[in-house]
Structure formats: C-alpha cells, structure tokens
Design a protein around this motif. Sequence first.
Motif, PDB file in Angstrom:
ATOM      1  N   ARG A  56      42.428  34.380  40.622  1.00 21.60           N
ATOM      2  CA  ARG A  56      42.356  36.347  40.483  1.00 21.60           C
ATOM      3  C   ARG A  56      43.768  37.439  41.488  1.00 21.60           C
ATOM      4  NH1 ARG A  56      37.254  35.137  44.170  1.00 21.60           N
ATOM      5  NH2 ARG A  56      35.529  34.953  42.661  1.00 21.60           N
ATOM      6  N   GLN A  71      46.362  36.906  39.233  1.00 22.36           N
ATOM      7  CA  GLN A  71      47.428  37.194  38.196  1.00 22.36           C
ATOM      8  C   GLN A  71      46.954  38.756  37.582  1.00 22.36           C
ATOM      9  OE1 GLN A  71      49.107  34.782  37.155  1.00 22.36           O
ATOM     10  NE2 GLN A  71      48.682  33.441  38.986  1.00 22.36           N
ATOM     11  N   PRO A  72      47.624  38.429  36.733  1.00 20.86           N
ATOM     12  CA  PRO A  72      48.246  40.380  35.964  1.00 20.86           C
ATOM     13  C   PRO A  72      46.691  40.006  35.039  1.00 20.86           C
ATOM     14  CG  PRO A  72      50.311  39.346  36.497  1.00 20.86           C
ATOM     15  CD  PRO A  72      49.446  38.512  36.505  1.00 20.86           C
ATOM     16  N   GLY A  73      46.410  41.473  34.796  1.00 18.31           N
ATOM     17  CA  GLY A  73      45.462  41.608  33.779  1.00 18.31           C
ATOM     18  C   GLY A  73      43.906  40.876  34.188  1.00 18.31           C
ATOM     19  N   PHE A  74      43.753  40.290  35.008  1.00 19.51           N
ATOM     20  CA  PHE A  74      42.495  39.402  35.471  1.00 19.51           C
ATOM     21  C   PHE A  74      41.439  40.206  35.333  1.00 19.51           C
ATOM     22  CE2 PHE A  74      39.465  38.382  38.067  1.00 19.51           C
ATOM     23  CZ  PHE A  74      39.313  36.962  37.893  1.00 19.51           C
ATOM     24  N   LEU A  75      40.185  40.301  34.715  1.00 17.72           N
ATOM     25  CA  LEU A  75      39.133  41.005  34.802  1.00 17.72           C
ATOM     26  C   LEU A  75      37.942  40.204  35.219  1.00 17.72           C
ATOM     27  CD1 LEU A  75      39.025  40.999  30.616  1.00 17.72           C
ATOM     28  CD2 LEU A  75      39.670  42.777  32.441  1.00 17.72           C
TER      29      LEU A  75
END
Length: 111
Positions: free
Chosen positions: A88, A90-94
């Motif tokens: 969760r 992580q960069p850019g996690f959606l």
Amino acid sequence: MASIATLRHWRLTGKLARRAPALVDRLRLVAHKALAILDRELAQRPFIAGAAYTIADMSLFAYVHRSDEAGLALEDYPGIVRWIAGVRAQPGFLGTVYPYSIDPFSGNELP
C-alpha cells in the motif's frame, strides 16, 4: 491462492451456505496453509521476490489483502500484514476497491 478466491466468491455471492461443510473446511485449511507459507517467506524479505516490489506482489496482493472477505483473518500472519502495508505504501498505489459484482447467471450453476 485459489482457495481464498473461491471462498471469497462464495461468501460475497451467497453461495457459501449451499456448499458442503466438508468442502468449505477443506478450502479453509488449504487457504491457511498457503497463508502460513507466504507469511514464512515474507518473514525473510520485504516482498515476494526479494527486496524489490514486483508483479509477483501485485498478483498475490489482489486476493491476499481481501482475505477477510473470505472469512480468513490475517492477525496470525504478521509478515503478511507488514507486506500488505508495504504494498500500500508503493508510489502510485491505487487503493480503491469496487464492490464485488454478483454474476447475474450464478443461479444457473453447472452441476
């Protein structure tokens, strides 16, 4: 992780009660064994394949992080809980999760 996916599907579509209790128990046992293996591996490294976040993490995350919807609590798997937080982060996690869509044809199951 197919056992988690199956249990989740049955619970969210109302099919769990129509399944043989022995079958459900067997799937729960298999799911917990898989989670225990995953937890043991994640105790040794931050992500599935090592130090870096990869597509392997993305693939497993899809169902593992929804284990509660399969009736499988993750409190006993600290490596998995930590790993989920790492995914969760992580960069850019959606993080948006859309409700499970009930298959309009699921009432006509194959034998």
